[in-house]
Structures are given as structure tokens and as C-alpha cells.
Design a protein around this motif. Structure first.
Motif, PDB file in Angstrom:
ATOM      1  N   LEU A   1       0.827  -1.338   0.188  1.00 58.68           N
ATOM      2  CA  LEU A   1      -0.111   0.055  -0.116  1.00 58.68           C
ATOM      3  C   LEU A   1       0.406   1.529  -0.402  1.00 58.68           C
ATOM      4  CD1 LEU A   1      -2.312   2.112   0.538  1.00 58.68           C
ATOM      5  CD2 LEU A   1      -2.497   1.158   2.762  1.00 58.68           C
ATOM      6  N   MET A   2       2.211   1.300   0.710  1.00 61.64           N
ATOM      7  CA  MET A   2       2.495   2.530   0.992  1.00 61.64           C
ATOM      8  C   MET A   2       3.806   2.973  -0.529  1.00 61.64           C
ATOM      9  SD  MET A   2       4.782   2.622   5.090  1.00 61.64           S
ATOM     10  CE  MET A   2       4.497   0.528   4.952  1.00 61.64           C
ATOM     11  N   GLU A   3       4.107   2.173  -1.212  1.00 61.58           N
ATOM     12  CA  GLU A   3       5.200   1.657  -1.902  1.00 61.58           C
ATOM     13  C   GLU A   3       4.055   2.290  -3.076  1.00 61.58           C
ATOM     14  OE1 GLU A   3       8.387  -0.992  -1.719  1.00 61.58           O
ATOM     15  OE2 GLU A   3       5.787  -2.174  -2.108  1.00 61.58           O
ATOM     16  N   ASN A   4       2.930   1.409  -3.309  1.00 57.98           N
ATOM     17  CA  ASN A   4       1.450   2.744  -4.056  1.00 57.98           C
ATOM     18  C   ASN A   4       1.507   3.712  -4.229  1.00 57.98           C
ATOM     19  OD1 ASN A   4       0.406   0.060  -6.317  1.00 57.98           O
ATOM     20  ND2 ASN A   4       0.258  -0.739  -4.769  1.00 57.98           N
ATOM     21  N   VAL A   5       1.297   4.284  -3.240  1.00 62.07           N
ATOM     22  CA  VAL A   5       0.577   6.038  -3.040  1.00 62.07           C
ATOM     23  C   VAL A   5       2.058   6.435  -3.286  1.00 62.07           C
ATOM     24  CG1 VAL A   5       0.056   7.669  -1.319  1.00 62.07           C
ATOM     25  CG2 VAL A   5      -1.512   5.061  -0.959  1.00 62.07           C
ATOM     26  N   VAL A   6       3.298   6.059  -2.848  1.00 62.85           N
ATOM     27  CA  VAL A   6       4.266   7.108  -2.692  1.00 62.85           C
ATOM     28  C   VAL A   6       4.717   7.121  -4.274  1.00 62.85           C
ATOM     29  CG1 VAL A   6       6.818   7.175  -2.770  1.00 62.85           C
ATOM     30  CG2 VAL A   6       5.786   6.200  -0.869  1.00 62.85           C
ATOM     31  N   ALA A   7       4.647   5.822  -5.576  1.00 63.82           N
ATOM     32  CA  ALA A   7       5.116   6.115  -6.614  1.00 63.82           C
ATOM     33  C   ALA A   7       3.526   6.689  -7.370  1.00 63.82           C
ATOM     34  CB  ALA A   7       4.983   4.254  -7.279  1.00 63.82           C
ATOM     35  N   LYS A   8       2.759   5.838  -6.989  1.00 63.02           N
ATOM     36  CA  LYS A   8       1.592   7.228  -7.992  1.00 63.02           C
ATOM     37  C   LYS A   8       1.567   8.647  -7.125  1.00 63.02           C
ATOM     38  CE  LYS A   8      -3.735   7.942  -7.905  1.00 63.02           C
ATOM     39  NZ  LYS A   8      -4.963   7.509  -6.739  1.00 63.02           N
ATOM     40  N   ARG A   9       1.555   9.441  -6.292  1.00 61.41           N
ATOM     41  CA  ARG A   9       2.836  10.780  -6.204  1.00 61.41           C
ATOM     42  C   ARG A   9       3.791  11.347  -6.664  1.00 61.41           C
ATOM     43  NH1 ARG A   9       1.925  14.644  -2.188  1.00 61.41           N
ATOM     44  NH2 ARG A   9      -0.184  13.387  -2.232  1.00 61.41           N
ATOM     45  N   LEU A  10       4.742  10.393  -6.839  1.00 67.90           N
ATOM     46  CA  LEU A  10       5.721  10.778  -7.559  1.00 67.90           C
ATOM     47  C   LEU A  10       5.781  10.255  -9.312  1.00 67.90           C
ATOM     48  CD1 LEU A  10       9.413   8.637  -4.906  1.00 67.90           C
ATOM     49  CD2 LEU A  10       7.891  11.088  -5.548  1.00 67.90           C
ATOM     50  N   ASN A  11       5.065   9.695  -9.471  1.00 69.54           N
ATOM     51  CA  ASN A  11       5.231   9.797 -11.300  1.00 69.54           C
ATOM     52  C   ASN A  11       4.098  10.884 -11.459  1.00 69.54           C
ATOM     53  OD1 ASN A  11       6.517   6.854 -11.395  1.00 69.54           O
ATOM     54  ND2 ASN A  11       4.750   5.946 -11.245  1.00 69.54           N
ATOM     55  N   LYS A  12       2.874  10.830 -10.782  1.00 65.41           N
ATOM     56  CA  LYS A  12       2.101  11.929 -10.801  1.00 65.41           C
ATOM     57  C   LYS A  12       2.921  13.298 -11.422  1.00 65.41           C
ATOM     58  CE  LYS A  12      -1.965  14.804  -9.840  1.00 65.41           C
ATOM     59  NZ  LYS A  12      -3.037  15.269  -8.763  1.00 65.41           N
ATOM     60  N   LEU A  13       3.740  13.699 -10.541  1.00 63.97           N
ATOM     61  CA  LEU A  13       4.480  15.119 -10.307  1.00 63.97           C
ATOM     62  C   LEU A  13       6.039  15.225 -11.265  1.00 63.97           C
ATOM     63  CD1 LEU A  13       5.536  15.090  -6.286  1.00 63.97           C
ATOM     64  CD2 LEU A  13       4.102  16.925  -7.942  1.00 63.97           C
ATOM     65  N   ALA A  14       6.484  13.284 -12.021  1.00 63.53           N
ATOM     66  CA  ALA A  14       6.965  13.530 -12.998  1.00 63.53           C
ATOM     67  C   ALA A  14       6.736  13.828 -14.668  1.00 63.53           C
ATOM     68  CB  ALA A  14       7.907  12.051 -13.017  1.00 63.53           C
ATOM     69  N   TYR A  15       5.787  13.443 -14.462  1.00 65.53           N
ATOM     70  CA  TYR A  15       4.859  14.008 -15.671  1.00 65.53           C
ATOM     71  C   TYR A  15       4.694  16.125 -16.125  1.00 65.53           C
ATOM     72  CZ  TYR A  15       3.622   9.239 -16.641  1.00 65.53           C
ATOM     73  OH  TYR A  15       3.140   8.100 -17.427  1.00 65.53           O
ATOM     74  N   LEU A  16       4.952  15.890 -15.350  1.00 64.04           N
ATOM     75  CA  LEU A  16       5.353  17.701 -15.163  1.00 64.04           C
ATOM     76  C   LEU A  16       6.010  18.228 -15.319  1.00 64.04           C
ATOM     77  CD1 LEU A  16       2.358  17.984 -11.413  1.00 64.04           C
ATOM     78  CD2 LEU A  16       1.906  18.310 -13.982  1.00 64.04           C
ATOM     79  N   THR A  17       6.650  18.727 -16.441  1.00 64.26           N
ATOM     80  CA  THR A  17       7.433  18.850 -17.049  1.00 64.26           C
ATOM     81  C   THR A  17       8.213  19.776 -17.417  1.00 64.26           C
ATOM     82  OG1 THR A  17       8.041  16.657 -18.537  1.00 64.26           O
ATOM     83  CG2 THR A  17       8.731  16.375 -16.690  1.00 64.26           C
ATOM     84  N   ASP A  18       8.817  20.753 -18.079  1.00 62.27           N
ATOM     85  CA  ASP A  18       9.136  21.523 -18.781  1.00 62.27           C
ATOM     86  C   ASP A  18       8.672  22.856 -18.541  1.00 62.27           C
ATOM     87  OD1 ASP A  18       9.846  19.992 -20.713  1.00 62.27           O
ATOM     88  OD2 ASP A  18       7.850  19.418 -21.818  1.00 62.27           O
ATOM     89  N   LEU A  19       9.435  23.138 -17.220  1.00 62.48           N
ATOM     90  CA  LEU A  19       8.792  23.958 -16.519  1.00 62.48           C
ATOM     91  C   LEU A  19       9.611  25.482 -16.406  1.00 62.48           C
ATOM     92  CD1 LEU A  19       7.974  22.332 -13.772  1.00 62.48           C
ATOM     93  CD2 LEU A  19       6.161  23.362 -14.825  1.00 62.48           C
ATOM     94  N   PHE A  20      11.104  25.530 -17.225  1.00 65.89           N
ATOM     95  CA  PHE A  20      11.407  26.176 -17.033  1.00 65.89           C
ATOM     96  C   PHE A  20      11.422  26.826 -18.126  1.00 65.89           C
ATOM     97  CE2 PHE A  20      16.034  27.766 -17.980  1.00 65.89           C
ATOM     98  CZ  PHE A  20      16.489  28.472 -16.464  1.00 65.89           C
ATOM     99  N   ASP A  21      10.717  28.136 -17.866  1.00 63.32           N
ATOM    100  CA  ASP A  21       9.927  29.064 -18.818  1.00 63.32           C
ATOM    101  C   ASP A  21      10.781  30.503 -18.111  1.00 63.32           C
ATOM    102  OD1 ASP A  21       9.566  29.471 -15.931  1.00 63.32           O
ATOM    103  OD2 ASP A  21       6.900  29.829 -16.660  1.00 63.32           O
ATOM    104  N   ASP A  22      10.587  31.766 -18.978  1.00 67.88           N
ATOM    105  CA  ASP A  22      11.238  33.094 -18.862  1.00 67.88           C
ATOM    106  C   ASP A  22      11.404  33.276 -17.383  1.00 67.88           C
ATOM    107  OD1 ASP A  22      11.316  32.819 -21.618  1.00 67.88           O
ATOM    108  OD2 ASP A  22       9.768  34.058 -21.570  1.00 67.88           O
ATOM    109  N   LYS A  23      10.478  33.187 -16.756  1.00 66.91           N
ATOM    110  CA  LYS A  23      10.235  33.316 -15.297  1.00 66.91           C
ATOM    111  C   LYS A  23      11.370  32.364 -14.765  1.00 66.91           C
ATOM    112  CE  LYS A  23       7.585  34.028 -11.015  1.00 66.91           C
ATOM    113  NZ  LYS A  23       5.661  33.166 -10.491  1.00 66.91           N
TER     114      LYS A  23
END
Length: 721
Positions: free
Chosen positions: A305-327
Motif C-alpha cells: 500500500l505504501m509503495e503504491n501511494v508513494v509511486a502514484k504521487r512521484l509518477n504524477k509529479l514526474a509528468y509535470l515537466t518543461d517548467l523552465f519558462d522565462d520566469k
């Protein structure tokens, strides 16, 4: 003074001392079937191991005691009182009074019955009379409505809760008769109640859920009336054996295991190949663990259970890329412009990677520039308006992190006690930095993930080659090995003028290469016979006691070195002593001794592994002295921390992990836990000077063999892929 076998009934009036090893409580004697005391000329004192009694004593409770009684005369003001002391009595029992007057007094004086004084308790007895126990045993709306005219809703609630607590004490007689340890009884009564006791009556092997070993439960079954109802091939017995076998693997740090690893444990427990086969075939039909039919792996439900919860959060964050904008670019330029030196190309890439991803890692060994990258990335994030939350596992590591990055830091334990982190009207963007992340085990990471909003960005920093966590899992190593989360591995040691040589030396050890010269730079190797290691460590410590700390692999060796160093550097310091009921107690600690805390006391600002110095042994009331912690805070020595204080000149490496000291002395000795990662981690605890005490042969074997952590099984890596 005389000693004789005797028995007493008493009402508790004080609990002057309580620790994990002893509790002392006193009270007035009671006559049977009466609320009156037996005598105004004596009082009763009990000294007992708190783990040997079903509930901890509290003022107002009634206790029955039978055992050897010691009688002493104690002067109290202008008259003499007798003190009847029972130390480790043969039989001791806390009971709910049955008679009216005793019950009235018990409720009126008991802390568990908040808001009910003697007048209300007496009115309660008059209202219910013989129906008192029946009414409070059945907690129904009808039962409560009978009391609302007499008591407030809060007092009614307290009455039912308090009664339930003491009613369950009746089960203690059954549990004691069935050889169930008092410590387990305490937990059953405090957290579980009758439902769990019924489960145990149905299946004694359910006691493994309370930490009892298989062999202890077997002894309980054989010594009681359970024996006739449990056969050798009983599914309950086989399932319990399999669960214990799986737990043995989890205790090694794995989060799952396989048949091949479980079988030896089962053979040892069941001593029969046929029974082992039955256990492996059918024993897994339990909620505590799941058999993966494809891989044949056993996954304990909690870890999966703990592994699934941790992996789900990390995988979701891992998809949020290309954030290096002008700011982000402007913030990067701002942060770099404030540096007194130029970043290397790799360090610059590491900073931009942190800004470009919602979750990222900065990894590498000592001297590779992790702190430089982190400090720069955090300056950029702060410039973008993010609130920085930076944590480490230990207080000393958190303090060092603060000195390195310039932002407010805390321990993980403190963060988890504070309000959860997430967007608010005042602050929308948050970043959590986890330093020394190699020390984070799966349960800790699970708690962190549940404490932060899904939008909170994460940066892990650490060295996955260091000693793995004490608990199960290897979160940072899994993240790095999975290669799905942005990670910059800094691997070039930047040699500076006046370098200690520690980063280069430790890098060779980490690679499994024995250095050509065992003594080089500020690293000194001392060829020493195993029998002399403790003494040589003591002599080296004496050379610079203010800057030194000894790292040793076992508690036994730590204890021996501590005793030698105390005798050498502080032989005549004033001892820490305290007095309870006229008896004097001493701890093997002296004024100015280095002190290690071995338990968590978050309310006092210390945790398991906190270090300090005993700076006062003056008693005043319930205060017995003062410790100055190495983070600068002061701590009063009270009863609650007395039994978790030890000498701290030498510590195990696990206690020191995450901390650094100017001068490290390493007691190198081959053993179960000493491997390449252990030696590598010990060396990197030093800021400027290292002394290795042991044999060259042992050091060569330890360095060239693979680390134990490489054999640690963790499913998180697969879930991240």
C-alpha cells in the motif's frame, strides 16, 4: 525492617516515578468491601516493571497486591509512618470496585471520569444502584438518556469511556492465566478492547500482530487450554508461521520477498518439510500479505500500500515537466549572479533540472557540489515566490542544512507534526526539499507524501551509495535506479587547495577500490589488533576531545569505548543522581559527559540520535540536571528522559547518519552490518579529519565486497518504471 509474604488492597494517591524500566506508585490501604482505609499508620508503595502490569498506574485506581512486603518506618513531620513496600510482587491486579462506596470514591477521584465529583458520583449510584454495571456495560442511547439529567454530555462520554477501560480489566485475569505478557495486555486494553480479545480466544496465533514471536505463541498454546484445539497442521498455525517468515525478511529492509528466502525461516519454525509445503501452498490466504502469482513474490499488504501511494504521487509529479519558462530563467540568472564563483556546466544543468521538473534529485558523493547546486536552486525558487520547506531526518542534519542553504529548516518529525503543506490564500506555491534522502525509509516517505498537497514540488538530495535506511525500503536508491525521475548525479570531486582528501578517499572506497595509501592527507589508518580497537579509539579521542566522535558498528563495542573514554577524560565528574521516596538512584553519567538520547521526545526537542553534553547535575523538584544539545538548545533532565540518556562519546553509525563532526574515529571491525557502504558512510561523516582503527586485511575485505543494500528487495522501483 522485616520481610514477609503478605497481601494488600490500595487506592493510588501518587505516582512519583515512571520510566520504561520501572514504575513506582503509592497509596492508602483499603479494607475489603469497604471504602475506609485499613490504617492511618501506614501506606503502600509498589515498585514494578511497567511491562509486567496490565495498565499503567494512575491516581484513584484500586490495586490488589500479593508478595514479599518490606516494612520501613518513615518520619513524616512530627510523627512516624510505616511504609509497606512491594518490589516485583508475585501477583498484582488493577480492578474496578464492586461496592457502592468504593465505586463512588473511585469515580470521584479518577482522572478518567472528568467532570464527575463525589456529589455527582454519589447521585449516580443512587440513580442506578444495582443497575449501575448493566447500564454502563451497554452503551446505548437509552442508557445515555438516563444520565443526561444528572451529567453533562462531556461527563456522560467520560463515564462510558472510563468504565469501558476498567471493565476490560476483567479480561486480564483470562489473559494472565493464558500466559499473555502484560505489555501485550496493556496494548490490547488501551487500543483494541474486547473485540481483539475475542479474536485471540478464537485464534491465539493472532498474537503475532502484537509482536510476539512464533515460539512464544507456541509456548502459550502448549501451556494452556489452547493445546487441545490446535493441531500441528492447523491452518491458523501454518498461516502464522508464513507471516512470521515474511516479517523476518521485512526486518532486513526488504519490502517483499520470495519462496526461496521464506523457506529457511519456515523450516526453522515448523521443523517439518510437509508442513512447510502446506504453509507455502495455502498459508498466504490472509489480509496481511499478498502473493503475486506471476513473480511468486510475497508482498506484505502494508508495504505494498505504501509503495503504491508513494509511486502514484512521484509518477504524477514526474509528468509535470518543461517548467523552465522565462520566469524560471530570470530566477536562475538572479541566483547565479549572487554566487561568488562560477558553476560548472554539470552544476548549472543540475539547477535548471530542478527548475524544469516538479520532482527532481541531486545526488553524488562528498565534495561533488550537491550543496552548491541546492543552495542556488532554492535561491531561484524563492525568487519565483515559492515557500521553501527544507527537512532532514536528524536535528543536527537539519541545523547543518540551514547553515548550508540559508533557509529555515526542520526535522522530518517536526514537519509531520505541523499543519499539512498545501496551497493557501497567502501562499500558492510550495517546494519541499528532503536532504540526506538516502536515510528515508518507505514508511517515512509514505507519511511525507500524505502530509503534502499533490501540487507541492519535491527535490531530493543525497547519496544513494550510503548506508540504507534502518526501516524497510530504499526510496532514494529506487528513484535513481528507476530513471523515470529527473536526477543529476554529480560525480566529479572538486579538489581545492588545502583539501582533506576525504572526498577522494571515500570515492575510492565507494567504488570498491582500496586506496594505495591507507594514510594520506588528513586520513590516518591505525593498524590495530581486534582486542585493542577500543583502547586505541580511546587514546585517539583524548588527543582532541572537543572535536571528536567515535563511530562503531555494534552497541557492545560502543558501550566499551564509551566507558573507557569516560574514565579517561571525565573520571571524577559529579554523578547524575535522583531521589524517589527516599531511595537514591544513579545514572552512569557525569557532569560534562557527552550524552546520546535513544528515544524520541518531540515535545522536548530531542529524538532518537540527538546528542548533547550534560552541563548540570543539580536537582530541583522534578528536575535532575540539564543537557545542552549540540544544536544549542538546553533541555531539563526530568523523569521522562532519564532512561533514554546514554554516554555519547562513541555512537553507532546509524545514530550518526545525517550528521557530520570535525574529527571522526572509526572502529573498523568485521561483522554482520559492516560493509563497503558502512565504511564509506562513516568516512563521509568527517568534516576535516578521519582516523580508521582496525586491520588492513579487514579493510580490504570490507571494501572489495558488495554492499548489503544491493541485496535489498524493493518493489517501489518497479512501480516507478
Amino acid at each position: 525492617m522485616n520481610i514477609a509474604l503478605h497481601e494488600d488492597q490500595m487506592r493510588v494517591t501518587s505516582v512519583p516515578y515512571r520510566s520504561s524500566k520501572m514504575v513506582i506508585f503509592s497509596g492508602v490501604p483499603l479494607a475489603k468491601d469497604s471504602y475506609k482505609t485499613n490504617s492511618g499508620k501506614y501506606y503502600v508503595t509498589i515498585k514494578v516493571d511497567p511491562n509486567s502490569i496490565p495498565v499503567l498506574p494512575a491516581i484513584g485506581q484500586h490495586w490488589f497486591i500479593k508478595g514479599n512486603r518490606q516494612i520501613d518506618c518513615v518520619e513524616t513531620d512530627d510523627y512516624v509512618m510505616q511504609q509497606h513496600t512491594y518490589e516485583l510482587p508475585e501477583h498484582i491486579q488493577c480492578a474496578l470496585p464492586e461496592t457502592g462506596e468504593q465505586l463512588i470514591r473511585f469515580i470521584a477521584k479518577g482522572k478518567d471520569f472528568k467532570g464527575i465529583g463525589e456529589s455527582k458520583a454519589r447521585a449516580l449510584w443512587q440513580l442506578l444502584g444495582k443497575e449501575f454495571h448493566v447500564t454502563l456495560t451497554n452503551d446505548t442511547p437509552a442508557s445515555r438518556s438516563r444520565l443526561t439529567g444528572l451529567l453533562s454530555e462531556e461527563s456522560v462520554e467520560a463515564l462510558f469511556l472510563g468504565y469501558a477501560k476498567y471493565k476490560n480489566l476483567a479480561h486480564c485475569n483470562w489473559m494472565s492465566a493464558h500466559k499473555i505478557p502484560a505489555g501485550v495486555q496493556q496494548r490490547l486494553l488501551k487500543y483494541h478492547g474486547e473485540a481483539s480479545i475475542d479474536v485471540i480466544k478464537e485464534n491465539p496465533y493472532a498474537l503475532i500482530g502484537f509482536g510476539l514471536s512464533f515460539n512464544v505463541i507456541e509456548g502459550i498454546v502448549q501451556a494452556t487450554d489452547f493445546k487441545g484445539s490446535v493441531a500441528q497442521d492447523d491452518p491458523r498455525r501454518l498461516s502464522a508461521a508464513l507471516e512470521i517468515a515474511i516479517r523476518k525478511e521485512i526486518e532486513k529492509g526488504h519490502t517483499y520477498t520470495i519462496h526461496t528466502n521464506v523457506r529457511p525461516h519456515l523450516i526453522k519454525l515448523l521443523k517439518d518439510q510437509t508442513l512447510v509445503a502446506h504453509a507455502l501452498q495455502s498459508g498466504h490466504d490472509r489480509a496481511q500479505f499478498i502473493l503475486n502469482p506471476g513473480s511468486g513474490a510475497y508482498h506484505p499488504t502494508a508495504q505494498l500500500l505504501m509503495e503504491n501511494v508513494v509511486a502514484k504521487r512521484l509518477n504524477k509529479l514526474a509528468y509535470l515537466t518543461d517548467l523552465f519558462d522565462d520566469k524560471a530563467n530570470a530566477a536562475f540568472c538572479f541566483a547565479v549572479a549572487g554566487l561568488p564563483y562560477d558553476l560548472t556546466v554539470k552544476q548549472g544543468e543540475a539547477v535548471t533540472t530542478c527548475l524544469n521538473n516538479s520532482v527532481s534529485c541531486i545526488t553524488g558523493g562528498a565534495g561533488t557540489g550537491k550543496t552548491t547546486v541546492l543552495r542556488t536552486a532554492l535561491r531561484a525558487y524563492h525568487h519565483m515566490g515559492f515557500e521553501i520547506h527544507a527537512v532532514a531526518l536528524s536535528g543536527r542534519a537539519a541545523m547543518r542544512l540551514h547553515e548550508s542553504i540559508g533557509f529555515v529548516t526542520s526535522t522530518i518529525a517536526k514537519l509531520l507534526r505541523d499543519e499539512p503543506i498545501g496551497p493557501s490564500i497567502e501562499q500558492e506555491n510550495h517546494l519541499l526539499v528532503i536532504d540526506e534522502a538516502s536515510m528515508i525509509d518507505l514508511p517515512t516517505m509514505y507519511r511525507l507524501v500524505n502530509h503534502i498537497h499533490p501540487s507541492v514540488r519535491l527535490i531530493f538530495t543525497g547519496d544513494p551509495d550510503q548506508l540504507p535506511p534502518i526501516g524497510c525500503g530504499k526510496v532514494l536508491a529506487d528513484i535513481v535506479e528507476a530513471k523515470t525521475i529527473a536526477n543529476t548525479m554529480l560525480d566529479i570531486v572538486k579538489r581545492q587547495e588545502g583539501s582533506t582528501g576525504i572526498p577522494e578517499y571515500s570515492k575510492l572506497i565507494n567504488q570498491g577500490v582500496i586506496p594505495e595509501e591507507l594514510s594520506i592527507g588528513t586520513i590516518q589508518f591505525h593498524e590495530t589488533d581486534k582486542s585493542e580497537i577500543a583502547q586505541v579509539c580511546c587514546e585517539l579521542y583524548q588527543q582532541e576531545p572537543e572535536n571528536s566522535r567515535v563511530m562503531a558498528p555494534t552497541k557492545a563495542l560502543v558501550s566499551e569505548i564509551n566507558k573507557r573514554i569516560q574514565q579517561a577524560v571525565n573520571p571524577s565528574g559529579e554523578a547524575l543522581e535522583f531521589e524517589i521516596n527516599g531511595d537514591k538512584f544513579f545514572l552512569p553519567l557525569r557532569l560534562n559527559d557527552a550524552v546520546l538520547f535513544t528515544q524520541n521526545h518531540y515535545d522536548k526537542g530531542v529524538q532518537n540520535g540527538s546528542l548533547g553534553r550534560l552541563t548540570s547535575v543539580k536537582s530541583s523538584g522534578d528536575r535532575y540536571g540539564e543537557v545542552t544539545l549540540d544544536i544549542g538548545d538546553t533541555l531539563e533532565v526530568t523523569q521522562s528522559v532519564l532512561d533514554c540518556m546514554e554516554l555519547g562519546y562513541a555512537v553507532t553509525l546509524h545514530k550518526a547518519q545525517g550528521s557530520q563532526f570535525p574529527r571522526i574515529i572509526i572502529a573498523l571491525q568485521k561483522g554482520r552490518i559492516v560493509d563497503r557502504a558502512w565504511l564509506y558512510t562513516a568516512i563521509t561523516r568527517a568534516e576535516s579529519e578521519v582516523h580508521i582503527v582496525g586491520s588492513e586485511g579487514d579493510m580490504k575485505q570490507i571494501t572489495e565486497a558488495l554492499s548489503h543494500s544491493h541485496r535489498r528487495s524493493s518493489y517501489l522501483k518497479e512501480l516507478l518504471k
